[in-house]
Design an enzyme around this catalytic site. Structure first.
Site, PDB file in Angstrom:
ATOM      1  N   LYS A 196      41.742  37.356  38.502  1.00  0.00           N
ATOM      2  CA  LYS A 196      42.596  38.151  39.382  1.00  0.00           C
ATOM      3  C   LYS A 196      43.445  39.062  38.510  1.00  0.00           C
ATOM      4  CE  LYS A 196      46.214  37.799  42.836  1.00  0.00           C
ATOM      5  NZ  LYS A 196      46.992  36.906  43.692  1.00  0.00           N
TER       6      LYS A 196
ATOM      7  N   LYS B 178      38.836  39.747  41.638  1.00  0.00           N
ATOM      8  CA  LYS B 178      39.728  40.489  42.534  1.00  0.00           C
ATOM      9  C   LYS B 178      40.556  41.465  41.734  1.00  0.00           C
ATOM     10  CE  LYS B 178      43.717  39.724  45.342  1.00  0.00           C
ATOM     11  NZ  LYS B 178      44.802  38.856  45.591  1.00  0.00           N
TER      12      LYS B 178
END
Ligand code: PBG
Length: 337
Positions: free
Chosen positions: A205, A258
């Site tokens: 992330k 992400k």
């Protein structure tokens, strides 16, 4: 005698890849990547109250809503063939430790119970396990003297994941990026008899500008500093493989990259390196860009949406978290897919 012009040129070619592109039926038969509503996870924002449904200004079509309204939208989502949601909570109270994140009567706990009661095993309910929506400072772990406390954060994430499991969540998804949280959550779940419950880890992330609209929606912008001491630095891809390897070692069942579109290379490398399913989060900013450009008439909304989602799947993600889930499912249905 007529001179040959460029238009008369006739090449003697064996290979003409265009042969497979001319007929639309054949073109669709040789498609290497095909989207299905089953690929999608629809993110939803839950808030307290009744009959509340407020559109997020930077995310047209996405709402903060009370549980009763969210249930109606879940029903619509299911009717479109999208069978999974991920829930984010907007609590009525915030404090330095984010206590509402694991309160038995917290917004997510209530939402999960209601969703499972209404839809049972027809709907897969994933919960986001994080603190930034619940802390008054907006960071994903407790803070002391300006530092983000890793291990204290992990302890709270364990309690949160457990409370989601107790409420009936089908999958928990830690998104905080504290070190060691997947292993700790796995152990807490196992100790409490939830050894069957899968963990979808937000493994790679990045500290991304593309989360802007989400922070409006979830009211989770950090009140000081930024998330760069825990989320990943955009230039790094090797490090993403390390994060993913650690999460798998610690017990992650599915790993996530992400955002999605700016990190397609990372999705591909994770897919080629590891033998676990890869999820990708087509985040709020990616959604907002398409919606905004389409409103201005600068992009064709449906084509830009489908091309984006197809690219994410082609890169190697088999699970797509996307605010476009309903729009794309509707389009696929109209195309008879
Ligand atoms: C953090 C979390 C964020 C998103 C999902 N979980 C925001 C952040 O890290 O600031 C972003 C999702 C999106 O932008 O759509 N709990």
């Amino acid at each position: 005698m007529a001179k040959s012009t460029t238009y008369d040129v006739r090449l003697e070619l064996v290979h003409r890849p265009r042969r497979l592109r001319e007929n639309p039926i054949l073109r669709s038969m040789v498609e290497e990547t095909r989207l299905s509503p089953r690929d999608f996870v629809y993110p939803m924002f839950l808030c307290e109250g009744r009959k509340v449904r407020a559109e997020v200004p930077s995310m047209p079509g996405i709402y903060r809503q009370s549980v009763d309204k969210a249930l109606e939208e879940m029903e619509e989502t299911l009717s479109l063939g999208v069978r999974a949601v991920i829930l984010f909570g907007i609590p009525s109270r915030k404090d330095p430790l984010g206590k509402e994140a694991y309160a038995p009567q917290g917004i997510i706990q209530k939402g999960v119970r209601a969703a499972k009661k209404a839809f049972g095993s027809d709907l897969l309910v994933i919960t986001d396990v994080c603190l930034c929506e619940y802390t008054d400072h907006g960071h994903c772990a407790p803070v002391s003297e300006g530092r983000i406390l890793n291990d204290a954060g992990v302890a709270i994430h364990c309690k949160t994941a457990l409370s989601h499991a107790e409420a009936g969540a089908d999958v928990v998804a830690p998104s905080d990026m504290m070190d060691g949280r997947v292993g700790a959550i796995r152990a807490s779940l196992d100790d409490a008899g939830f050894e069957h419950l899968p963990i979808l880890a937000y493994s790679a992330k990045y500290a991304s500008a593309f989360y802007g609209p989400f922070r409006d929606a979830a009211d989770s912008a950090p009140q000081f500093g930024d998330r760069r001491s825990y989320q990943m630095d955009p230039p790094n891809a090797e490090e993403a493989l390390k994060e993913v390897a650690l999460d798998i070692e610690e017990g992650a069942d599915i790993v996530m990259v992400k955002p999605a579109l700016p990190y397609l290379d990372v999705i591909r490398r994770v897919k080629e390196t590891f033998q676990v399913p890869v999820a990708a989060y087509n985040v709020s900013g990616e959604y907002a860009m398409v919606k905004a450009a389409a409103r201005l008439g600068w992009l064709d909304h449906d084509r830009a949406m489908m091309e984006s989602l197809t690219a994410i799947k082609r890169a190697g993600a088999s699970i797509l978290l996307t605010y476009f889930a309903k729009d794309a499912a509707r389009l696929l249905r109209n195309q008879g897919v």
